[in-house]
Design a protein around this motif. Sequence first.
Motif, PDB file in Angstrom:
ATOM      1  N   ASP A  51      -9.420 -80.898 -25.664  1.00 29.19           N
ATOM      2  CA  ASP A  51      -8.824 -81.518 -26.851  1.00 29.19           C
ATOM      3  C   ASP A  51      -7.339 -81.808 -26.636  1.00 29.19           C
ATOM      4  O   ASP A  51      -6.841 -82.873 -27.017  1.00 29.19           O
ATOM      5  N   GLU A  52      -6.626 -80.860 -26.041  1.00 24.63           N
ATOM      6  CA  GLU A  52      -5.189 -81.038 -25.812  1.00 24.63           C
ATOM      7  C   GLU A  52      -4.937 -82.211 -24.861  1.00 24.63           C
ATOM      8  O   GLU A  52      -4.061 -83.047 -25.109  1.00 24.63           O
ATOM      9  N   LEU A  53      -5.708 -82.286 -23.778  1.00 28.66           N
ATOM     10  CA  LEU A  53      -5.515 -83.371 -22.817  1.00 28.66           C
ATOM     11  C   LEU A  53      -5.854 -84.720 -23.454  1.00 28.66           C
ATOM     12  O   LEU A  53      -5.152 -85.712 -23.230  1.00 28.66           O
ATOM     13  N   ALA A  54      -6.913 -84.765 -24.248  1.00 24.55           N
ATOM     14  CA  ALA A  54      -7.275 -86.020 -24.913  1.00 24.55           C
ATOM     15  C   ALA A  54      -6.163 -86.481 -25.851  1.00 24.55           C
ATOM     16  O   ALA A  54      -5.849 -87.674 -25.917  1.00 24.55           O
ATOM     17  N   ASP A 155      -6.179 -97.561 -16.930  1.00 25.22           N
ATOM     18  CA  ASP A 155      -7.559 -97.348 -17.370  1.00 25.22           C
ATOM     19  C   ASP A 155      -7.993 -95.886 -17.386  1.00 25.22           C
ATOM     20  O   ASP A 155      -8.891 -95.517 -18.154  1.00 25.22           O
ATOM     21  N   TRP A 156      -7.384 -95.019 -16.566  1.00 24.34           N
ATOM     22  CA  TRP A 156      -7.809 -93.623 -16.599  1.00 24.34           C
ATOM     23  C   TRP A 156      -7.430 -92.932 -17.910  1.00 24.34           C
ATOM     24  O   TRP A 156      -8.043 -91.932 -18.292  1.00 24.34           O
ATOM     25  N   THR A 161      -9.300 -89.804 -22.837  1.00 24.07           N
ATOM     26  CA  THR A 161      -9.426 -89.697 -24.298  1.00 24.07           C
ATOM     27  C   THR A 161     -10.880 -89.711 -24.751  1.00 24.07           C
ATOM     28  O   THR A 161     -11.149 -89.437 -25.923  1.00 24.07           O
ATOM     29  N   ASP A 162     -11.808 -90.010 -23.861  1.00 26.10           N
ATOM     30  CA  ASP A 162     -13.220 -90.133 -24.225  1.00 26.10           C
ATOM     31  C   ASP A 162     -13.915 -88.787 -24.057  1.00 26.10           C
ATOM     32  O   ASP A 162     -14.142 -88.330 -22.939  1.00 26.10           O
ATOM     33  N   PRO A 166     -17.911 -87.524 -18.450  1.00 27.88           N
ATOM     34  CA  PRO A 166     -18.392 -86.314 -17.762  1.00 27.88           C
ATOM     35  C   PRO A 166     -17.268 -85.586 -17.032  1.00 27.88           C
ATOM     36  O   PRO A 166     -17.152 -85.636 -15.800  1.00 27.88           O
ATOM     37  N   LEU A 167     -16.418 -84.903 -17.797  1.00 25.62           N
ATOM     38  CA  LEU A 167     -15.265 -84.221 -17.235  1.00 25.62           C
ATOM     39  C   LEU A 167     -15.253 -82.757 -17.629  1.00 25.62           C
ATOM     40  O   LEU A 167     -15.700 -82.388 -18.726  1.00 25.62           O
TER      41      LEU A 167
END
Length: 260
Positions: A51-54, A155-156, A161-162, A166-167
């Motif tokens: 969540d933090e990274l997004a 684009d990354w 944010t998605d 699959p991360l």
Amino acid sequence: MHAHLRAGRRLTGVLAITLSALLAACTADPPAPAPTSTADVAPAEVDAARDELAALAAAAQDRHLTATYTFATADGPDRTVTVTSAKDDTWRVDVPGWGRGGTVDVSLAATADGLFQCALPSAGHSAPPSCVRLGDPDDSVPRKLDPRVQHPFTDWLEVLTDRRAPLAVSPAEPPPGAAGECYSVESTSASLNAPLDVGIYCYRPDGTPSAVRAAFGTLRLAGEPGPAPATVQLAGPVVDGDPVGREAPTPDDSSSAGTP
């Protein structure tokens, strides 16, 4: 006398029933534990890191700036990459020493007119800067022309944010000489075409990318970012011709080093 006998028989019967129940309880299989879902066992800090990274990547999408980054690789000296993210969402990334065996500086840019690669004046390109159109603004850079350093700024960010991507994300220490909140990102997909490079991604609280360590090398923010222009400008005029390739020209290559 008969009353005492009847009471004794009743007590004996109760004891026999109780003993049978206790023996049955001891010999019966213990109840199976309730099934535990993946969500129950997943560490809370892993979900929090995702969540933090997004959130930071979303802030980076809205962060318009001009910034320089020290670019370190295992096969050459450090270079300085310049990143421009304009207010109209156009962008430009200048990468020294990428083309023709490290002798030509290149610039990638996406404007309203398309996606471009520009050859900049450098050891392997003595002519004035010029640009070649690679496609539409949202097209991908062809693999053989892709220095990859532009992806963390373009684009990354959409992938980060998605939440369906699959991360696997976890907190990480900054690379040496870097700062910011950092996260280790790995792909959980077996596909050979991962949505981004696994590595470490670092951001300032305002969304400024402060460091990236991935397969292409390590980027570290150098100094304070500057203001963003209204739109990016190409390094030179658009010409007909071939874009600059990664490989050094062979001795029998008839193309001139002074043309793109």
